[in-house]
Write an enzyme that holds these catalytic residues in place. Structure first.
Site, PDB file in Angstrom:
ATOM      1  N   LYS A   1       2.369  -3.324   7.237  1.00  0.00           N
ATOM      2  CA  LYS A   1       2.654  -3.490   5.806  1.00  0.00           C
ATOM      3  C   LYS A   1       4.085  -3.031   5.495  1.00  0.00           C
ATOM      4  O   LYS A   1       4.786  -3.648   4.697  1.00  0.00           O
ATOM      5  CB  LYS A   1       1.652  -2.697   4.961  1.00  0.00           C
ATOM      6  CG  LYS A   1       0.237  -3.238   4.965  1.00  0.00           C
ATOM      7  CD  LYS A   1       0.073  -4.629   4.372  1.00  0.00           C
ATOM      8  CE  LYS A   1       0.299  -4.683   2.883  1.00  0.00           C
ATOM      9  NZ  LYS A   1      -0.008  -6.032   2.321  1.00  0.00           N
TER      10      LYS A   1
ATOM     11  N   THR B   1       0.820  -1.211   0.000  1.00  0.00           N
ATOM     12  CA  THR B   1       0.000   0.000   0.000  1.00  0.00           C
ATOM     13  C   THR B   1       0.856   1.263   0.000  1.00  0.00           C
ATOM     14  O   THR B   1       1.997   1.246   0.475  1.00  0.00           O
ATOM     15  CB  THR B   1      -0.890  -0.017   1.264  1.00  0.00           C
ATOM     16  OG1 THR B   1      -1.449   1.270   1.472  1.00  0.00           O
ATOM     17  CG2 THR B   1      -0.086  -0.362   2.517  1.00  0.00           C
ATOM     18  N   ASP B   2       0.257   2.368  -0.467  1.00  0.00           N
ATOM     19  CA  ASP B   2       0.964   3.654  -0.401  1.00  0.00           C
ATOM     20  C   ASP B   2       1.012   4.191   1.036  1.00  0.00           C
ATOM     21  O   ASP B   2       1.730   5.147   1.321  1.00  0.00           O
ATOM     22  CB  ASP B   2       0.317   4.688  -1.338  1.00  0.00           C
ATOM     23  CG  ASP B   2      -1.140   4.992  -1.014  1.00  0.00           C
ATOM     24  OD1 ASP B   2      -1.714   4.328  -0.128  1.00  0.00           O
ATOM     25  OD2 ASP B   2      -1.715   5.906  -1.651  1.00  0.00           O
ATOM     26  N   GLU B   3       0.226   3.565   1.933  1.00  0.00           N
ATOM     27  CA  GLU B   3       0.158   4.097   3.311  1.00  0.00           C
ATOM     28  C   GLU B   3       1.478   3.946   4.061  1.00  0.00           C
ATOM     29  O   GLU B   3       1.691   4.587   5.086  1.00  0.00           O
ATOM     30  CB  GLU B   3      -0.997   3.430   4.072  1.00  0.00           C
ATOM     31  CG  GLU B   3      -2.310   3.641   3.332  1.00  0.00           C
ATOM     32  CD  GLU B   3      -3.563   3.278   4.097  1.00  0.00           C
ATOM     33  OE1 GLU B   3      -3.534   3.280   5.337  1.00  0.00           O
ATOM     34  OE2 GLU B   3      -4.578   2.987   3.440  1.00  0.00           O
TER      35      GLU B   3
ATOM     36  N   TYR C   1      -1.821  -0.684  10.922  1.00  0.00           N
ATOM     37  CA  TYR C   1      -1.929  -1.336   9.606  1.00  0.00           C
ATOM     38  C   TYR C   1      -0.732  -0.980   8.722  1.00  0.00           C
ATOM     39  O   TYR C   1      -0.035  -1.860   8.210  1.00  0.00           O
ATOM     40  CB  TYR C   1      -3.233  -0.930   8.909  1.00  0.00           C
ATOM     41  CG  TYR C   1      -3.247  -1.218   7.423  1.00  0.00           C
ATOM     42  CD1 TYR C   1      -3.220  -2.534   6.951  1.00  0.00           C
ATOM     43  CD2 TYR C   1      -3.271  -0.188   6.475  1.00  0.00           C
ATOM     44  CE1 TYR C   1      -3.219  -2.813   5.583  1.00  0.00           C
ATOM     45  CE2 TYR C   1      -3.261  -0.454   5.112  1.00  0.00           C
ATOM     46  CZ  TYR C   1      -3.239  -1.761   4.670  1.00  0.00           C
ATOM     47  OH  TYR C   1      -3.227  -2.029   3.317  1.00  0.00           O
TER      48      TYR C   1
HETATM   49  P1  NAD Z   1      -9.299  -7.802   2.144  1.00  0.00           P
HETATM   50  O1  NAD Z   1      -9.310  -7.493   3.604  1.00  0.00           O
HETATM   51  O2  NAD Z   1     -10.526  -7.553   1.346  1.00  0.00           O
HETATM   52  O3  NAD Z   1      -8.898  -9.336   1.921  1.00  0.00           O
HETATM   53  C1  NAD Z   1      -7.862  -9.959   2.616  1.00  0.00           C
HETATM   54  C2  NAD Z   1      -7.924 -11.456   2.334  1.00  0.00           C
HETATM   55  O4  NAD Z   1      -6.829 -12.069   3.035  1.00  0.00           O
HETATM   56  C3  NAD Z   1      -9.209 -12.116   2.838  1.00  0.00           C
HETATM   57  O5  NAD Z   1      -9.701 -13.009   1.874  1.00  0.00           O
HETATM   58  C4  NAD Z   1      -8.769 -12.859   4.084  1.00  0.00           C
HETATM   59  O6  NAD Z   1      -9.541 -14.018   4.363  1.00  0.00           O
HETATM   60  C5  NAD Z   1      -7.316 -13.202   3.742  1.00  0.00           C
HETATM   61  N1  NAD Z   1      -6.494 -13.399   4.945  1.00  0.00           N
HETATM   62  C6  NAD Z   1      -6.430 -12.591   6.039  1.00  0.00           C
HETATM   63  N2  NAD Z   1      -5.591 -13.113   6.961  1.00  0.00           N
HETATM   64  C7  NAD Z   1      -5.099 -14.267   6.424  1.00  0.00           C
HETATM   65  C8  NAD Z   1      -4.186 -15.258   6.895  1.00  0.00           C
HETATM   66  N3  NAD Z   1      -3.630 -15.193   8.115  1.00  0.00           N
HETATM   67  N4  NAD Z   1      -3.884 -16.285   6.086  1.00  0.00           N
HETATM   68  C9  NAD Z   1      -4.458 -16.397   4.847  1.00  0.00           C
HETATM   69  N5  NAD Z   1      -5.355 -15.506   4.374  1.00  0.00           N
HETATM   70  C10 NAD Z   1      -5.675 -14.450   5.150  1.00  0.00           C
HETATM   71  O7  NAD Z   1      -8.048  -6.986   1.580  1.00  0.00           O
HETATM   72  P2  NAD Z   1      -7.904  -6.198   0.201  1.00  0.00           P
HETATM   73  O8  NAD Z   1      -8.477  -4.841   0.360  1.00  0.00           O
HETATM   74  O9  NAD Z   1      -8.324  -7.076  -0.924  1.00  0.00           O
HETATM   75  O10 NAD Z   1      -6.313  -6.011   0.157  1.00  0.00           O
HETATM   76  C11 NAD Z   1      -5.481  -7.032  -0.392  1.00  0.00           C
HETATM   77  C12 NAD Z   1      -4.029  -6.600  -0.303  1.00  0.00           C
HETATM   78  O11 NAD Z   1      -3.851  -5.385  -1.017  1.00  0.00           O
HETATM   79  C13 NAD Z   1      -3.557  -6.314   1.123  1.00  0.00           C
HETATM   80  O12 NAD Z   1      -2.240  -6.810   1.258  1.00  0.00           O
HETATM   81  C14 NAD Z   1      -3.591  -4.798   1.238  1.00  0.00           C
HETATM   82  O13 NAD Z   1      -2.625  -4.349   2.150  1.00  0.00           O
HETATM   83  C15 NAD Z   1      -3.252  -4.398  -0.185  1.00  0.00           C
HETATM   84  N6  NAD Z   1      -3.804  -3.104  -0.614  1.00  0.00           N
HETATM   85  C16 NAD Z   1      -5.134  -2.829  -0.471  1.00  0.00           C
HETATM   86  C17 NAD Z   1      -5.640  -1.611  -0.911  1.00  0.00           C
HETATM   87  C18 NAD Z   1      -7.111  -1.280  -0.799  1.00  0.00           C
HETATM   88  O14 NAD Z   1      -7.521  -0.136  -1.105  1.00  0.00           O
HETATM   89  N7  NAD Z   1      -7.964  -2.202  -0.416  1.00  0.00           N
HETATM   90  C19 NAD Z   1      -4.773  -0.678  -1.500  1.00  0.00           C
HETATM   91  C20 NAD Z   1      -3.414  -0.998  -1.635  1.00  0.00           C
HETATM   92  C21 NAD Z   1      -2.940  -2.213  -1.196  1.00  0.00           C
HETATM   93  P1  TYD Z   2     -10.763   3.667   4.273  1.00  0.00           P
HETATM   94  O1  TYD Z   2     -11.699   3.239   3.192  1.00  0.00           O
HETATM   95  O2  TYD Z   2     -10.869   3.041   5.613  1.00  0.00           O
HETATM   96  O3  TYD Z   2      -9.290   3.527   3.685  1.00  0.00           O
HETATM   97  P2  TYD Z   2      -7.876   4.073   4.286  1.00  0.00           P
HETATM   98  O4  TYD Z   2      -8.049   4.463   5.696  1.00  0.00           O
HETATM   99  O5  TYD Z   2      -7.023   2.863   4.143  1.00  0.00           O
HETATM  100  O6  TYD Z   2      -7.471   5.198   3.396  1.00  0.00           O
HETATM  101  O7  TYD Z   2     -10.941   5.231   4.477  1.00  0.00           O
HETATM  102  C1  TYD Z   2     -10.790   6.138   3.390  1.00  0.00           C
HETATM  103  C2  TYD Z   2     -10.902   7.538   3.958  1.00  0.00           C
HETATM  104  O8  TYD Z   2     -12.240   7.751   4.418  1.00  0.00           O
HETATM  105  C3  TYD Z   2     -10.019   7.773   5.169  1.00  0.00           C
HETATM  106  O9  TYD Z   2      -9.539   9.116   5.123  1.00  0.00           O
HETATM  107  C4  TYD Z   2     -10.952   7.597   6.353  1.00  0.00           C
HETATM  108  C5  TYD Z   2     -12.282   8.054   5.810  1.00  0.00           C
HETATM  109  N1  TYD Z   2     -13.474   7.375   6.355  1.00  0.00           N
HETATM  110  C6  TYD Z   2     -14.548   8.137   6.832  1.00  0.00           C
HETATM  111  O10 TYD Z   2     -14.518   9.374   6.837  1.00  0.00           O
HETATM  112  N2  TYD Z   2     -15.651   7.466   7.290  1.00  0.00           N
HETATM  113  C7  TYD Z   2     -15.722   6.101   7.317  1.00  0.00           C
HETATM  114  O11 TYD Z   2     -16.753   5.547   7.775  1.00  0.00           O
HETATM  115  C8  TYD Z   2     -14.619   5.345   6.815  1.00  0.00           C
HETATM  116  C9  TYD Z   2     -14.649   3.836   6.834  1.00  0.00           C
HETATM  117  C10 TYD Z   2     -13.518   6.029   6.348  1.00  0.00           C
END
Ligand code: NAD
Ligand code: TYD
Length: 348
Positions: free
Chosen positions: A159, A130-132, A155
């Protein structure tokens, strides 16, 4: 190729498994997932009977389960997405983030190293991050691949730690790794705890939309299918040991994106006046340590790998809204009871 995708039942993982089998139907995709609250096999109905799709119920916190998957499926490459992924959950309970995101990544790297041994360079390991990890920006500038790490939430710290492990396994053991750091994704199958699906769902249920703090925090939004396309590109063409930032050049403050989605939903649902979705907006106490702004400089992947997003924000958002409107049962299922109950109802 036998490709292990971890977290393939989650949001991005499921989109990636579907993308992979549509675009590379001869690869065997092994979806390794522990089925936490965020995993849902319903996301993978389309490939359930695909001859090259396998599902392994396995937990990254248990090295023996990873080893079993490597042995039984002769794993040749890995795309690692499994993680605990929600910042708010990490604030309330960081332990699982340390166990899955850090120790789990370590277990996976060690298993891969053991199985790939002397032929390390022939086996690719793509780590999805992630960019975070870069922390928070002021009103100017963007994250590049050389921005110093400064994670602020449990989180992002977990990461960041996993990114460092992957980097070290490349430098020390010559593992063939590539790492991606992507901005906020949106699209089908996202668990309704993240901003966009929560917002859509709350509008449909007439529930308050919680906006943290002053609503002026900024995120850079990318449609999930564009992320999958970028991962495919990095997996096949990325240079070993390199990091690629992925982003949509699509910055929105939270309050602006909330208002925009409310307008789109009003149009879809024929709402107006007192009935308008905007009336549900509710400013609430800010998230502790809330990062102010994220923005990605994606020049490296655009230049080196010729990737650019295909979807405009309007197109991606309209697809996403349509998907949630058409999948209200999915939302109900993932938010009601424990997933285990639901899994047993669906699959016995
Ligand atoms: P998600 O929470 O929707 O899915 C995570 C998956 O991992 C689930 O299917 C869960 O069952 C599985 N999992 C969790 N713990 C596990 C374990 N101990 N062993 C095996 N499987 C396990 O997550 P997502 O939003 O699809 O994100 C996927 C990846 O992409 C993550 O690594 C996250 O850091 C990265 N990412 C997400 C975003 C975003 O906006 N969602 C952006 C950038 C990077
Ligand atoms: P989120 O979807 O949780 O992603 P991230 O924290 O990883 O960026 O949140 C996106 C943005 O929205 C973040 O600035 C937090 C804000 N947010 C709210 O204002 N209300 C909400 O209920 C949630 C879940 C997030």
């Amino acid at each position: 190729m036998n490709l292990l995708i971890t977290g393939g039942a989650g949001f991005i993982g499921a989109n990636l498994v579907l993308h992979w089998l549509r675009n590379h139907p001869d690869d065997v995709v092994i979806n390794f997932d522990a089925m936490t609250y965020a995993g849902n096999l319903e996301n993978l109905q389309e490939v359930k009977t695909h001859q090259n799709y396998r599902f392994v119920l396995g937990d990254l916190r248990k090295p023996l389960e990873i080893e079993k998957a490597f042995t039984e499926h002769n794993v040749e490459a890995v795309i690692h997405l499994a993680a605990e992924s929600h910042v708010d959950r990490s604030i309330h309970g960081p332990a699982e983030f340390i166990e899955t995101n850090i120790t789990g990544t370590f277990n996976l790297l060690e298993t891969a190293r053991k199985f790939w041994g002397a032929e390390m360079s022939a086996h690719r390991f793509l780590h999805v991050s992630t960019d975070e990890v870069y922390g928070s920006l002021g009103s100017e500038g963007k994250f590049s691949e050389s921005t110093a790490y400064a994670p602020n939430s449990p989180y992002s710290a977990s990461k960041a730690a996993s990114d460092h492990l992957v980097r070290a396994w490349h430098h020390t053991y010559k593992m063939n790794v590539v790492t991606t750091n992507c901005s906020n994704n949106y699209g089908p199958f996202q668990f309704p705890e993240k901003l966009l699906p929560l917002l859509i769902n709350n509008c449909l249920q007439n529930l308050p939309i919680p906006v943290y703090g002053d609503g002026k925090n900024i995120r850079d939004w990318l449609f999930v299918e564009d992320h999958c396309e970028a991962l495919d590109r990095v997996f096949h063409q990325g240079v070993s040991g390199e990091v690629y930032n992925i982003g949509g050049a699509n910055e929105w403050s939270n309050i602006d994106i909330v208002r925009f989605v409310c307008k789109e939903l009003d149009r879809e649902l024929g709402r107006s006046g007192d009935d308008s979705c905007e009336k549900l907006i509710n400013f609430v106490t800010d998230r502790p340590g809330h990062d102010r702004r994220y923005a990605i400089d994606a020049e490296k992947i655009e230049t080196a790998l010729k990737w650019t997003p295909r979807y405009s924000f309007e197109q991606g958002l309209s697809k996403t809204i349509r998907w949630y409107l058409d999948h209200q049962d999915w939302v109900k299922n993932v938010t009601s009871g424990t997933y285990q109950d639901y899994y047993e109802r669906q699959y016995g």
